[in-house]
Design a protein around this motif. Structure first.
Motif, short mmCIF file in Angstrom:
data_model
loop_
_atom_site.label_atom_id
_atom_site.label_comp_id
_atom_site.label_asym_id
_atom_site.label_seq_id
_atom_site.Cartn_x
_atom_site.Cartn_y
_atom_site.Cartn_z
N PRO A 1 0.81 -1.23 0.00
CA PRO A 1 0.00 0.00 0.00
C PRO A 1 0.84 1.28 0.00
O PRO A 1 0.33 2.34 -0.34
CB PRO A 1 -0.80 -0.10 1.31
CG PRO A 1 -0.72 -1.52 1.72
CD PRO A 1 0.58 -2.05 1.19
N ARG A 2 2.11 1.20 0.36
CA ARG A 2 2.96 2.40 0.38
C ARG A 2 3.94 2.38 -0.80
O ARG A 2 3.75 3.05 -1.79
CB ARG A 2 3.70 2.48 1.74
CG ARG A 2 4.08 3.89 2.15
CD ARG A 2 5.30 4.42 1.46
NE ARG A 2 6.47 3.58 1.66
CZ ARG A 2 7.58 3.68 0.95
NH1 ARG A 2 7.68 4.56 -0.02
NH2 ARG A 2 8.61 2.86 1.17
N ASP A 3 4.97 1.57 -0.70
CA ASP A 3 6.00 1.56 -1.75
C ASP A 3 5.42 1.12 -3.08
O ASP A 3 5.78 1.64 -4.15
CB ASP A 3 7.14 0.63 -1.34
CG ASP A 3 8.48 1.07 -1.89
OD1 ASP A 3 8.51 2.05 -2.65
OD2 ASP A 3 9.50 0.44 -1.58
N GLY A 4 4.50 0.16 -3.02
CA GLY A 4 3.91 -0.37 -4.25
C GLY A 4 3.06 0.66 -4.96
O GLY A 4 3.28 0.99 -6.12
N LEU B 1 15.18 -5.88 6.30
CA LEU B 1 15.77 -5.62 4.98
C LEU B 1 14.68 -5.21 3.98
O LEU B 1 13.60 -5.80 3.95
CB LEU B 1 16.48 -6.88 4.48
CG LEU B 1 17.75 -6.68 3.68
CD1 LEU B 1 18.76 -5.80 4.39
CD2 LEU B 1 18.38 -8.03 3.35
N HIS B 2 14.99 -4.18 3.20
CA HIS B 2 14.06 -3.68 2.18
C HIS B 2 14.73 -3.84 0.83
O HIS B 2 15.66 -3.11 0.51
CB HIS B 2 13.74 -2.21 2.48
CG HIS B 2 12.79 -1.57 1.53
ND1 HIS B 2 11.43 -1.50 1.77
CD2 HIS B 2 12.98 -0.95 0.34
CE1 HIS B 2 10.85 -0.86 0.76
NE2 HIS B 2 11.77 -0.51 -0.12
N LEU B 3 14.28 -4.81 0.07
CA LEU B 3 14.97 -5.15 -1.18
C LEU B 3 14.12 -4.83 -2.41
O LEU B 3 12.93 -5.16 -2.45
CB LEU B 3 15.31 -6.64 -1.19
CG LEU B 3 16.26 -7.10 -0.09
CD1 LEU B 3 16.27 -8.63 0.00
CD2 LEU B 3 17.66 -6.57 -0.32
N HIS B 4 14.75 -4.23 -3.38
CA HIS B 4 14.12 -4.04 -4.69
C HIS B 4 14.76 -5.00 -5.67
O HIS B 4 15.95 -5.30 -5.59
CB HIS B 4 14.27 -2.59 -5.16
CG HIS B 4 13.26 -1.67 -4.55
ND1 HIS B 4 12.18 -1.17 -5.24
CD2 HIS B 4 13.14 -1.18 -3.30
CE1 HIS B 4 11.46 -0.41 -4.45
NE2 HIS B 4 12.01 -0.39 -3.26
N ASN B 5 13.95 -5.45 -6.61
CA ASN B 5 14.43 -6.47 -7.54
C ASN B 5 14.83 -5.89 -8.90
O ASN B 5 14.75 -6.57 -9.92
CB ASN B 5 13.34 -7.54 -7.72
CG ASN B 5 13.91 -8.81 -8.31
OD1 ASN B 5 15.05 -9.17 -8.03
ND2 ASN B 5 13.14 -9.48 -9.16
N GLY C 1 9.80 -3.84 -9.20
CA GLY C 1 9.65 -3.19 -7.90
C GLY C 1 10.30 -3.92 -6.75
O GLY C 1 11.42 -4.41 -6.85
N ASN C 2 9.55 -3.98 -5.63
CA ASN C 2 10.04 -4.68 -4.44
C ASN C 2 10.12 -6.18 -4.73
O ASN C 2 9.50 -6.68 -5.65
CB ASN C 2 9.05 -4.47 -3.29
CG ASN C 2 8.99 -3.04 -2.83
OD1 ASN C 2 9.82 -2.59 -2.06
ND2 ASN C 2 8.00 -2.31 -3.31
N VAL C 3 10.87 -6.88 -3.88
CA VAL C 3 10.83 -8.34 -3.99
C VAL C 3 9.38 -8.77 -3.72
O VAL C 3 8.68 -8.16 -2.90
CB VAL C 3 11.83 -8.99 -3.00
CG1 VAL C 3 11.45 -8.77 -1.55
CG2 VAL C 3 11.99 -10.48 -3.29
ZN ZN Z 1 11.40 0.84 -1.66
#
Ligand code: ZN
Length: 297
Positions: free
Chosen positions: A12-15, A203-207, A245-247
């Motif tokens: 709901p936030r980063d996405g 951990l905050h991972l982007h792919n 985006g995010n993992v």
């Molecule tokens: Zn992010």
């Protein structure tokens, strides 16, 4: 809550923040409700920013008010400045995430101050922290900066050391632009775990470069049990318009469940949420499990 393993849903936030389409409060509530039904118990639902700059994040207070009527998960909001902090404290937010950017150039562009000034600023704000609200410090661009390039492990650990004085409930490293590889995880997350021996590491991972899942596994082997992720891998990257985006939640769940670990999240249910989300945003989503055929785990 799953045994010490947490997937924090940042959809709901980063996405949604990177989506051209704006979700109504009602649509966000639907998304959050579907997320909880998969077994997710922590969700980043808001960012207390200027709605003129980020219209996707407008009215976090209203969303949190609605969510508080039926408390089914712990809800967090991102805070960048004093105004955002006071709004978060006045809202029904359970957790706050403060962002400290690891490189000065990015920090100046994003927060209008250097990394060191940003730590000092947050330290002042936290003197007014109310009891009960949990604070996560997230070190953004910890694995690479879109302007300065490499961010050395010594730099990240130096920032993390300074953040010890802020006594966060959780410390997070963010691969904001998705450049990390397992070697970087070992070099940065390993020392961080030693430094924060009594504080959970997240951990905050982007792919962006297809390395998020291997980074997650490497971090897990080092002892990390808290991962941000989004349904379908929605999220993008503000510095790479066509990037993934995010993992993805369902990709993480598959990896860990099939390896014999309890994520607390139902795989089939999480794939269904990603499918639903894809119909809402009306474009393909990059997760592997969304494209993979049936295979019972
Ligand atoms: Zn992010």
């Amino acid at each position: 809550m799953a045994a010490e393993f947490e997937i924090i849903d940042v959809t709901p936030r980063d996405g949604l923040q990177n989506e051209p389409i704006i979700f109504s409060i009602e649509e966000k509530l639907q998304l959050i409700s579907r997320s909880i039904e998969t077994g997710i118990s922590r969700i980043e639902v808001a960012s207390f920013v200027n709605p003129k700059k980020v219209p996707q994040m407008a009215n976090p207070e209203e969303l949190l008010d609605e969510l508080s009527t039926k408390k089914r998960a712990s809800y967090s909001g991102l805070v960048l400045n004093e105004r955002g902090f006071s709004r978060a404290l006045d809202s029904e937010c359970d957790e706050i995430t403060f962002v400290i950017v690891a490189s000065d150039e990015f920090s100046l562009k994003n927060q209008g101050m250097t990394t060191a000034q940003s730590i000092e600023y947050i330290s002042e704000l936290l003197k007014n922290k109310e009891k009960g609200i949990k604070v996560c410090i997230s070190i953004a661009a910890a694995f690479g900066c879109p302007f300065e390039g490499e961010v050395k492990p010594s730099r990240v650990i130096e920032i993390a050391e300074k953040c010890l004085d802020l006594c966060p409930d959780e410390i997070s490293l963010a691969d904001t632009i998705g450049v990390a590889v397992p070697k970087d995880i070992k070099e940065k997350v390993g020392p961080l775990i030693s430094l924060y021996s009594n504080t959970p590491v997240r951990l905050h991972l982007h792919n962006t470069r297809n390395t998020a899942i291997s980074n997650a596994w490497t971090a897990f082997e080092l002892g990390v049990k808290r991962f941000d992720a989004s349904f379908g891998g929605i999220g993008g990257c503000p510095f790479a318009p066509n990037a993934t985006g995010n993992v993805a939640i369902e990709d993480l769940v598959y990896l860990f469940e099939r390896s014999g670990f309890d994520t607390g999240v139902d795989l089939d249910a999480s794939i269904k949420v990603a499918e639903w989300l894809r119909t809402q945003v009306k474009h393909p989503l990059p997760s592997a499990l969304l494209a993979a055929g049936d295979f019972k785990v």
